[in-house]
Each structure stands twice: as C-alpha cells, then as structure tokens.
Design an enzyme around this catalytic site. Structure first.
Site, mmCIF file in Angstrom:
data_model
loop_
_atom_site.group_PDB
_atom_site.id
_atom_site.type_symbol
_atom_site.label_atom_id
_atom_site.label_comp_id
_atom_site.label_asym_id
_atom_site.label_seq_id
_atom_site.Cartn_x
_atom_site.Cartn_y
_atom_site.Cartn_z
ATOM 1 N N HIS A 35 23.655 26.523 1.957
ATOM 2 C CA HIS A 35 22.945 27.062 0.784
ATOM 3 C C HIS A 35 22.168 28.330 1.129
ATOM 4 O O HIS A 35 21.356 28.793 0.340
ATOM 5 C CB HIS A 35 22.033 26.007 0.138
ATOM 6 N N THR A 36 22.416 28.884 2.289
ATOM 7 C CA THR A 36 21.779 30.148 2.665
ATOM 8 C C THR A 36 22.545 31.346 2.109
ATOM 9 O O THR A 36 21.986 32.434 2.003
ATOM 10 C CB THR A 36 21.691 30.265 4.195
ATOM 11 N N ASP A 37 23.819 31.148 1.741
ATOM 12 C CA ASP A 37 24.621 32.334 1.358
ATOM 13 C C ASP A 37 24.097 33.007 0.101
ATOM 14 O O ASP A 37 23.893 34.216 0.082
ATOM 15 C CB ASP A 37 26.133 32.037 1.283
ATOM 16 N N SER A 68 51.687 24.338 -9.422
ATOM 17 C CA SER A 68 51.189 23.911 -8.116
ATOM 18 C C SER A 68 51.688 22.519 -7.793
ATOM 19 O O SER A 68 52.152 21.796 -8.677
ATOM 20 C CB SER A 68 49.653 23.907 -8.124
ATOM 21 N N ALA A 128 36.637 17.579 -0.550
ATOM 22 C CA ALA A 128 36.093 17.136 0.731
ATOM 23 C C ALA A 128 35.011 18.081 1.233
ATOM 24 O O ALA A 128 34.493 17.909 2.332
ATOM 25 C CB ALA A 128 37.213 17.026 1.763
ATOM 26 N N SER A 132 38.764 23.826 -0.695
ATOM 27 C CA SER A 132 40.132 23.953 -1.215
ATOM 28 C C SER A 132 40.191 25.088 -2.232
ATOM 29 O O SER A 132 41.209 25.771 -2.345
ATOM 30 C CB SER A 132 40.580 22.635 -1.847
ATOM 31 N N SER A 133 39.078 25.333 -2.940
ATOM 32 C CA SER A 133 39.114 26.394 -3.953
ATOM 33 C C SER A 133 39.166 27.772 -3.297
ATOM 34 O O SER A 133 39.927 28.639 -3.735
ATOM 35 C CB SER A 133 37.927 26.273 -4.908
ATOM 36 N N GLU A 165 35.457 32.541 -8.913
ATOM 37 C CA GLU A 165 34.751 31.256 -8.892
ATOM 38 C C GLU A 165 33.510 31.307 -9.792
ATOM 39 O O GLU A 165 33.254 30.386 -10.554
ATOM 40 C CB GLU A 165 34.356 30.954 -7.446
ATOM 41 N N ASP A 177 32.420 30.757 1.494
ATOM 42 C CA ASP A 177 33.725 30.116 1.624
ATOM 43 C C ASP A 177 34.852 31.148 1.621
ATOM 44 O O ASP A 177 35.789 31.071 2.420
ATOM 45 C CB ASP A 177 33.940 29.121 0.479
HETATM 46 C C1 GLA Z 1 29.552 25.603 -1.526
HETATM 47 C C2 GLA Z 1 29.542 27.025 -2.056
HETATM 48 C C3 GLA Z 1 29.108 28.009 -0.969
HETATM 49 C C4 GLA Z 1 27.818 27.569 -0.300
HETATM 50 C C5 GLA Z 1 27.888 26.100 0.089
HETATM 51 C C6 GLA Z 1 26.587 25.595 0.615
HETATM 52 O O1 GLA Z 1 30.537 25.453 -0.565
HETATM 53 O O2 GLA Z 1 30.837 27.377 -2.501
HETATM 54 O O3 GLA Z 1 28.992 29.297 -1.521
HETATM 55 O O4 GLA Z 1 26.727 27.831 -1.132
HETATM 56 O O5 GLA Z 1 28.280 25.271 -0.991
HETATM 57 O O6 GLA Z 1 26.279 26.180 1.823
#
Ligand code: GLA
Length: 387
Positions: A35-37, A68, A128, A132-133, A165, A177
């Site tokens: 959650h730092t991003d 798909s 998971a 995957s997205s 997204e 991600d």
């Molecule tokens: C999900 C979000 C990321 C990030 C994480 C937590 O994966 O897609 O952008 O915020 O949660 O680190």
C-alpha cells in the site's frame, strides 16, 4: 502446455487469419512494500514465472474481439464504440483487455489502431493476490503496442495498464503490479520509487542461499474495486492532507510522534503503517545488498505485523499462514498484495518446504479453514514477445 501455447490454440478457434504474434506478461509477488505505491513511496516486488499470454490476429475491420480460457463469453466492440463501452462499464473480465486498448489509444495518440482478434490464456491464479490482472494488462499492452505501432516503452505500458485498471475497471490501485510485471528480471526483485518511477533490479540470490519463496494462497477472495482498499487509500489521503504534503511519501519515521498528536487513532495507525513500511523497503534493499537474502526475514515479519495491527488488512487465514510457516522454520513471512484475502509468502530454506506445507495444511484444517493452495514462485523475467 504453457499459456503461450494455449493462447495460440484458442486464437485458431476464433479465426483463420494468420497469427500476428504472441506476447506474455507475468504475475507478481510483492516481497515488501504494501500500500506504499499509491502513497508515492517504495515497493519491492518480483515477477513470477506464471504468465498470461495474448495471441493476436489482425482483422480487416475495426472490431476488437476478445476471448479467454478463463471465461466462456467472447466480447467484441468496434474501435468507434470503445469510449462508450468503457464508460458504460459492466465488461467483467473483458474490461481488462478492452480497458488496455482504450488506455493505449489515450496514451499513444500516434498509434495506428486496427481491428484484432485477441485470445488470452493465463497460468496466474486469479484472486491469489499475485496480480492476474496486471499480467493480462501487461500482455495485452505489449501486444497492441507492437501491432498498432504505438511505440511506448515499458514504463509507459505499465502506466497504460494502471489507467485501464483505475479508469476502465474502476479499481483505485497504484502502479506497483504493472511495473513489476513489465520490468521483471530473472532472479531479481524490482526496487521501485513510485514517485519518480525509477527502478533498480536487485539480485535476490535465493537459490544460491538455499532459500525459496513459498506461497500460501488462502483462497479467501478479495476485490480492490470495492470496500477496504478504497477506505485505506482515503485514510492515507487524510493523513497526507493533515501534514499538508502531496503524499505520505513525504512523512518520515521522525514525524510519527507529531502524527500521533494530530490524527485520530485509526488514521494515525494507517499513516504509521505506510511510513514504517517505506522505511522497511529501504532497509530490505540495503540488507540484501550488504548481507544477502537470509538477512531480510525480520523485516518481512515486521511488515506483516504492521499490516495486521496498524493497517488492518490481514485476515485470520493469512495470520495463520504466517505464524505456521515461521514456526516451521521460515526466516520471514507476510501477506502479499492488497490484503483482505489472497496469499501469504514465506522465505524458507528449500529443504523445509515439505514439512512447512504439511504444517500449514494441518493448521488450516484444525481451524476449520478451507484447504489452501501452496506452491513456490521464482523471480522471473517480465513482459516479452514470445512469437
Ligand atoms: C494491489 C494494488 C497495488 C498495491 C497493492 C498493495 O495489488 O493493485 O497497486 O496497492 O495492492 O501494496
């Protein structure tokens, strides 16, 4: 059969037109930095070997048709209708590939769009917490970038995935991600500054140290477009506003006593997680550089405690996976990804994997939890063209 083979096979069932190519992108595990991003801070994820592939054939009209291996429906939309279809929403899984097409056209105005048939196949487990997205986004963005001559580099393609997204699917996520999936390097994790988008691959050396990353997928479902993820984000924004800074990246561990005075208890603990987690990412990279992978275990454990107690995004299944793997000899363990379900990772001596797996299965059964999926992941290469 790999995802690349499966995508190619699926495409032959959609069309007789010749294959333009196959592109693939991996899922990711985040080693540390959760959650730092979206707080413009630091993250340290790695791409995994499981990939999603996109096989493409060019059409003679302006229709994008997607299919798909993970859903039964085929979805088609003309390029002329793309804006309206994205705005209308309700596209389900097809929102990812079509959202990428839409975002790519926005980011690359000089692209030469044309109709395509696009077949997707994935090895990345869905739900998971292994992105995957982002794997779908990375594969489709790489494919359309080439087929439409859009000329974007990997960082720009990660941004395209994030726009898809955020604005097409409606999940208010950060860019970790997509960057991890686009830029992954074998045997390394990607140290990413989410403010500047500067990256540095840092060698992990797990195999040489006799260590592995074990994933415990709790199968507890989460969705980041609703609920807790959005609330956490809002709490972080409140914290940044109280400090009058653009993002919590600008608040440091030394500021925490002041934060405790200024903020209500819940907001303070949300802020404390982000601020200490940013520091833990820096400490992890430094420890790896100086002393190798066996030096980072305690930082992973501290990260999990912070997510469990301060950010409150863990669930009992994740806590149990962490405690049990630590009890079975893991050097460190933590939940990975957005939380509220998904997977935990454990850094563990490879020889202990069978006993740890057994211990986790037994502990889950004793707690009445659904049997988890347990497997290893290997730091692997990012998005690429396969054929
Ligand atoms: C999900 C979000 C990321 C990030 C994480 C937590 O994966 O897609 O952008 O915020 O949660 O680190």
């Amino acid at each position: 059969m790999t995802a690349v083979d499966d995508a190619r096979t699926l495409l032959t069932r959609m069309t007789d037109a010749p294959l333009a190519g196959v592109w693939s992108a991996p899922g990711r595990a985040n080693l540390i930095g959760e959650h730092t991003d979206y707080n413009e801070g630091f993250v340290f994820p790695f791409a995994i070997a499981q990939r999603t592939a996109a096989a493409v054939a060019v059409r003679s009209d302006d229709v994008i048709r997607v299919r798909s291996t993970f859903a039964d429906d085929t979805v088609e939309v003309s390029l002329a209708d793309l804006d309206a279809r994205i705005a209308a929403g309700g596209l389900d899984w097809a929102g990812y590939p079509l959202g990428v097409a839409w975002a790519l056209l926005r980011e690359a105005p000089d692209a030469a769009p044309r109709g395509v048939d696009l077949a997707l196949a994935s090895e990345v487990p869905v739900g998971a917490g292994l992105s995957s997205s982002a794997a779908i986004e990375g594969a489709v963005a790489s494919a359309l970038n080439d087929v439409w001559n859009a000329g974007l580099d990997k960082v720009a393609l990660a941004r395209v995935g994030r726009i898809a997204e955020n604005d097409a699917v409606g999940a208010p996520t950060g860019i970790m991600d997509q960057m991890a999936s686009m830029l992954g390097v074998a045997d390394a994790a990607t140290f990413l500054d989410c403010r500047t988008l500067e990256t540095r691959p840092v060698a992990l050396g797990f195999a040489e140290a006799g260590l592995s990353i074990l994933v415990i997928d709790t199968l507890v479902e989460h969705a980041h477009s609703t609920g807790g993820y959005r609330e956490r984000r809002e709490a972080c924004e409140r914290g940044a506003a109280a400090f009058d800074v653009p993002a919590l990246r600008d608040v440091t561990v030394d500021d925490l006593p002041r934060a405790a005075e200024m903020l209500d208890d819940v907001t303070f603990r949300r802020v404390r997680h982000i601020v200490t987690e940013n520091q833990r990412v820096l400490d992890t990279v430094a420890a790896l550089d100086a002393d190798g992978p066996s030096a980072i275990g305690d930082l992973l454990v501290a990260s999990h405690a912070s997510m469990r107690d301060d950010f409150e995004i863990s669930v009992p299944e994740l806590d149990l996976a962490v405690e049990t793997t630590l009890g079975a000899g893991a050097l460190g363990a933590r939940m990975t990804g957005g939380g509220f379900g998904g997977a935990a990772i454990a850094l563990i001596p490879t020889g202990l994997i069978p006993a740890a797996t057994e211990a986790v299965r037994a502990a889950f059964a004793a707690s009445g939890f659904r049997a988890p999926n347990i497997f290893t992941v290997t730091p692997s290469e990012g998005a690429r063209r396969d054929a």
